[in-house]
Design a protein around this motif. Structure first.
Motif, PDB file in Angstrom:
ATOM      1  N   PHE A 120       0.857  -1.182   0.000  1.00  0.00           N
ATOM      2  CA  PHE A 120       0.000   0.000   0.000  1.00  0.00           C
ATOM      3  C   PHE A 120       0.893   1.231   0.000  1.00  0.00           C
ATOM      4  CE2 PHE A 120       0.553  -1.589   4.301  1.00  0.00           C
ATOM      5  CZ  PHE A 120       1.016  -0.485   4.982  1.00  0.00           C
ATOM      6  N   ALA A 121       0.297   2.378  -0.307  1.00  0.00           N
ATOM      7  CA  ALA A 121       1.062   3.620  -0.384  1.00  0.00           C
ATOM      8  C   ALA A 121       1.060   4.343   0.958  1.00  0.00           C
ATOM      9  CB  ALA A 121       0.461   4.526  -1.456  1.00  0.00           C
ATOM     10  N   LYS A 122       2.023   5.229   1.100  1.00  0.00           N
ATOM     11  CA  LYS A 122       2.076   6.143   2.238  1.00  0.00           C
ATOM     12  C   LYS A 122       2.312   7.546   1.679  1.00  0.00           C
ATOM     13  CE  LYS A 122       4.237   2.964   5.573  1.00  0.00           C
ATOM     14  NZ  LYS A 122       3.332   2.924   6.694  1.00  0.00           N
ATOM     15  N   ILE A 123       1.731   8.524   2.338  1.00  0.00           N
ATOM     16  CA  ILE A 123       2.114   9.908   2.097  1.00  0.00           C
ATOM     17  C   ILE A 123       2.991  10.274   3.278  1.00  0.00           C
ATOM     18  CG2 ILE A 123       1.370  12.299   1.790  1.00  0.00           C
ATOM     19  CD1 ILE A 123       0.536  10.410  -0.484  1.00  0.00           C
ATOM     20  N   ARG A 124       4.210  10.671   2.987  1.00  0.00           N
ATOM     21  CA  ARG A 124       5.208  10.948   4.023  1.00  0.00           C
ATOM     22  C   ARG A 124       5.430  12.446   4.190  1.00  0.00           C
ATOM     23  NH1 ARG A 124       7.619   6.728   7.165  1.00  0.00           N
ATOM     24  NH2 ARG A 124       7.595   4.866   5.904  1.00  0.00           N
ATOM     25  N   ASP A 125       5.592  12.816   5.435  1.00  0.00           N
ATOM     26  CA  ASP A 125       6.006  14.169   5.790  1.00  0.00           C
ATOM     27  C   ASP A 125       7.508  14.260   5.525  1.00  0.00           C
ATOM     28  OD1 ASP A 125       6.373  16.671   7.012  1.00  0.00           O
ATOM     29  OD2 ASP A 125       6.570  15.768   8.996  1.00  0.00           O
ATOM     30  N   MET A 126       7.927  15.240   4.753  1.00  0.00           N
ATOM     31  CA  MET A 126       9.337  15.376   4.394  1.00  0.00           C
ATOM     32  C   MET A 126      10.140  16.149   5.438  1.00  0.00           C
ATOM     33  SD  MET A 126       9.592  13.627   1.706  1.00  0.00           S
ATOM     34  CE  MET A 126      11.194  14.090   1.100  1.00  0.00           C
ATOM     35  N   ARG A 127       9.483  16.639   6.475  1.00  0.00           N
ATOM     36  CA  ARG A 127      10.166  17.459   7.475  1.00  0.00           C
ATOM     37  C   ARG A 127      10.327  16.749   8.816  1.00  0.00           C
ATOM     38  NH1 ARG A 127      10.085  22.950   5.507  1.00  0.00           N
ATOM     39  NH2 ARG A 127       8.811  23.019   3.622  1.00  0.00           N
TER      40      ARG A 127
END
Length: 188
Positions: free
Chosen positions: A106-113
């Motif tokens: 499955f996908a994840k949306i990741r925080d880049m900070r």
């Protein structure tokens, strides 16, 4: 919904304002709001699922001790989302297609900070920030539902038969098959 007094007690016990968990939950909410804007802009349907949905209904937000956020989409919407999601300075889409070490189905949306150390080893992941999970659901032929129903019925029957070693082994095998098939049938 849980009454306000109990809700406050749970919040104070598990994630008081300013705690690391509460800050993580609030960042996941920001990610969800970004995903919501992208989905509205591109007419993509999604919904909250699992503990996220339970928390929204029962707690009016997060389950106080919950450290993840889950949404689901049908295959058509998921594929569209993966194509149109705009990586930015703040957020990145993580899939097996863009991160060779990411093996989850499955996908994840990741925080880049931020950087989040997950269970297992994510040290080689391309993206490692706070995240929300995006699950893709497939429509399945009727026989798949019937097959899973029969398997679950067999598990329940075996559980009623007793707790001997053979029975426990069969129950364990059936559960492994059931959950293994669910994972294997999830899309890439």
């Amino acid at each position: 919904m849980i009454d306000a007094k109990l809700q406050q007690s749970l919040r104070e016990r598990f994630n008081p304002e300013g705690s690391m968990l509460r800050r993580q939950q609030l960042r996941m909410l920001e990610i969800l709001l970004y995903v919501d804007r992208v989905c509205k802009e591109h007419n993509i349907r999604y919904w909250l699922s699992s503990g996220t949905l339970l928390g929204a209904v029962r707690h009016g937000g997060f389950i106080p001790w919950d450290d993840d956020l889950d949404i689901e989409m049908l295959r058509e919407d998921y594929e569209k989302f993966v194509k149109v999601f705009p990586d930015s300075e703040d957020f990145a889409l993580q899939t097996r297609r863009n991160d060779k070490y990411y093996l989850l189905p499955f996908a994840k949306i990741r925080d880049m900070r931020s950087v989040l150390s997950e269970y297992g080893n994510n040290a080689n992941y391309k993206f490692r920030g706070i995240f929300i999970d995006i699950f893709c659901l497939e429509s399945s032929p009727r026989f798949a539902y019937v097959g899973f129903g029969v398997l679950m019925h067999a598990i329940l029957m075996l559980q009623k038969c007793g707790r001997g070693g053979f029975t426990r082994a069969i129950i364990s095998l059936c559960k492994w098959l059931y959950y293994g098939l669910v994972v294997m049938l999830r899309p890439l």
